[in-house]
Design a protein around this motif. Structure first.
Motif, short mmCIF file in Angstrom:
data_model
loop_
_atom_site.label_atom_id
_atom_site.label_comp_id
_atom_site.label_asym_id
_atom_site.label_seq_id
_atom_site.Cartn_x
_atom_site.Cartn_y
_atom_site.Cartn_z
N ASP A 156 20.18 1.91 -55.01
CA ASP A 156 19.19 2.22 -54.11
C ASP A 156 17.90 1.55 -54.91
O ASP A 156 17.74 1.95 -56.22
CB ASP A 156 19.61 4.11 -53.62
N LYS A 157 16.88 1.70 -53.90
CA LYS A 157 15.78 2.30 -54.57
C LYS A 157 14.94 3.01 -53.63
O LYS A 157 14.64 2.92 -53.30
CB LYS A 157 14.61 0.51 -54.14
N GLY A 158 14.04 3.56 -54.34
CA GLY A 158 13.03 4.37 -54.15
C GLY A 158 12.24 4.20 -54.07
O GLY A 158 11.34 3.81 -55.62
N SER A 159 10.80 4.61 -53.26
CA SER A 159 9.45 4.11 -52.88
C SER A 159 9.08 5.00 -52.20
O SER A 159 9.02 5.93 -51.45
CB SER A 159 9.32 2.64 -52.81
N ASN A 160 7.56 5.61 -52.33
CA ASN A 160 6.28 6.06 -51.93
C ASN A 160 5.01 5.82 -53.15
O ASN A 160 5.41 6.10 -53.90
CB ASN A 160 7.14 8.29 -52.18
N LYS A 161 4.00 6.09 -51.85
CA LYS A 161 2.69 5.98 -52.13
C LYS A 161 2.53 4.84 -53.44
O LYS A 161 1.95 5.17 -54.47
CB LYS A 161 2.64 7.02 -53.65
N GLY A 162 3.42 3.70 -53.25
CA GLY A 162 3.26 2.25 -54.07
C GLY A 162 3.73 2.28 -55.32
O GLY A 162 4.11 1.35 -56.05
N PHE A 163 4.64 3.78 -55.34
CA PHE A 163 5.65 3.78 -56.23
C PHE A 163 6.79 3.49 -56.53
O PHE A 163 7.75 3.70 -54.86
CB PHE A 163 6.03 5.01 -57.39
N GLU A 164 7.47 2.89 -57.41
CA GLU A 164 8.89 2.17 -57.37
C GLU A 164 9.78 2.47 -58.39
O GLU A 164 9.37 2.99 -59.94
CB GLU A 164 8.94 1.07 -56.91
N ALA A 165 11.56 2.51 -58.06
CA ALA A 165 12.41 3.11 -59.14
C ALA A 165 13.29 2.56 -58.50
O ALA A 165 13.93 3.11 -57.22
CB ALA A 165 12.35 4.08 -59.92
N THR A 166 13.96 1.24 -59.45
CA THR A 166 15.46 0.94 -58.63
C THR A 166 16.58 1.57 -59.65
O THR A 166 16.92 1.84 -60.74
CB THR A 166 15.83 -0.21 -58.69
N TYR A 167 18.13 2.47 -59.16
CA TYR A 167 19.15 3.05 -59.75
C TYR A 167 19.90 2.09 -60.41
O TYR A 167 20.39 1.27 -59.76
CB TYR A 167 19.75 3.75 -58.62
N ARG A 168 20.09 1.93 -61.36
CA ARG A 168 20.44 0.64 -62.38
C ARG A 168 21.84 1.41 -62.95
O ARG A 168 21.30 2.42 -63.94
CB ARG A 168 19.62 -0.04 -63.17
N LYS A 169 23.12 1.66 -62.59
CA LYS A 169 24.07 2.12 -62.95
C LYS A 169 24.49 1.75 -64.16
O LYS A 169 24.63 2.37 -65.44
CB LYS A 169 25.00 2.37 -62.02
N SER A 176 -0.12 -1.63 -59.20
CA SER A 176 -1.74 -1.26 -59.25
C SER A 176 -2.23 0.75 -59.64
O SER A 176 -2.38 0.83 -58.62
CB SER A 176 -2.98 -2.10 -58.05
N VAL A 177 -2.35 0.33 -60.78
CA VAL A 177 -3.07 2.96 -60.64
C VAL A 177 -4.11 2.84 -60.26
O VAL A 177 -5.26 1.78 -60.88
CB VAL A 177 -2.26 2.78 -62.12
N GLN A 178 -3.96 4.09 -59.39
CA GLN A 178 -6.05 4.66 -59.94
C GLN A 178 -5.62 5.40 -60.71
O GLN A 178 -4.68 6.05 -61.18
CB GLN A 178 -6.13 4.81 -58.38
N VAL A 179 -7.02 5.77 -60.53
CA VAL A 179 -7.67 7.18 -61.27
C VAL A 179 -6.80 8.23 -60.97
O VAL A 179 -6.59 9.02 -61.50
CB VAL A 179 -9.43 7.14 -62.04
N SER A 180 -7.10 8.39 -59.16
CA SER A 180 -6.22 9.59 -59.06
C SER A 180 -4.35 9.67 -59.01
O SER A 180 -3.64 10.51 -58.91
CB SER A 180 -6.36 9.50 -57.30
N ASP A 181 -3.58 8.54 -59.81
CA ASP A 181 -2.46 8.73 -60.15
C ASP A 181 -2.57 8.89 -61.76
O ASP A 181 -1.04 9.76 -62.39
CB ASP A 181 -1.98 7.20 -60.37
#
Lengths: 114, 112
Positions: free
Chosen positions: B55-68, B79-84
């Motif tokens: 599964d890949k979770g994503s939100n606000k331009g962030f992503e992460a994949t569940y690698r068993k 592309s990170v922003q100062v607000s991150d």
């Protein structure tokens, strides 16, 4: 909107005094948790509750107590505050039967024990 | 027992740089995995989640994949922003338990 609120947001107290931090949630969640956050330790679980009249000790429960008399509230009491209990405290709640168990956090209570 | 290991911070980046925050876990069974974010002066809030392998979770331009296969759940943003700028916590929740296990958090500082 449902929310979880903590009070006070900031408190300064003296060693040996009793302190109570309040936590109130309007999510109607059965599960409620208290954590403390310290540099180098991340989040550590103090106490938790799965419902009214249920309370359980977490990994750092010494010197703390909680009671759950209704669904909405889980106050945290420091019976005799110590300088080692200076920290930021977070309350959280979650649904009991949630598929994922997402936690909803309050904004924190910063406690300073002098 | 269950554990979550995150890379130590702080991570310091310039605006628009690529972000990776590593997270690996140890758990029995098939836990759900989470990334929470804590902005300055606030409580934690859920950023994204994944409940099963691949599964890949994503939100606000962030992503992460569940690698068993590698027991990992690395957080990425193109592309990170100062607000991150915030502290990011990786967490897992094993099925049958209501108590999540958190990593120690990774501080991200983004400069203009």
């Amino acid at each position: 909107d449902a929310e979880i609120t903590q009070s006070p947001r900031h408190k300064i107290t003296e060693t040996g005094r009793q302190v109570t931090l309040a936590c109130h949630q309007t999510w109607n969640h059965n599960n409620m948790f208290w954590y403390r956050q310290d540099l180098g330790h991340g989040l550590r679980l103090i106490h938790y509750s799965y419902g009214v009249h249920d309370t359980n000790k977490g990994e750092v429960s010494d010197g703390y107590s909680v009671s759950r008399s209704n669904t909405e509230d889980l106050p945290l009491t420091l019976e005799s505050a110590a300088s080692s209990q200076t920290s930021v405290y977070f309350c959280a709640s979650s649904e009991h039967y949630s598929n994922t168990g997402e936690l909803f956090f309050g904004e924190g209570s910063r406690l300073t024990v002098l | 027992g269950n554990s979550v290991t995150q890379m130590e911070g702080p991570v310091t980046l310039s605006e628009e740089a690529f972000l990776t925050i590593n997270c690996t876990y140890t758990a029995t069974g098939y836990p759900s995995l989470f990334w929470y974010v804590q902005y300055p002066g606030e409580g934690l809030q859920l950023l994204l989640k994944a409940t099963k392998a691949d599964d890949k979770g994503s939100n606000k331009g962030f992503e992460a994949t569940y690698r068993k296969e590698t027991t990992s759940f690395h957080l990425e943003k193109g592309s990170v922003q100062v607000s991150d700028s915030a502290v990011y916590f990786c967490a897992l929740r094993r099925g049958g338990s209501y108590i999540p296990t958190f990593g120690r958090g990774t501080s991200l500082i983004v400069h203009p």
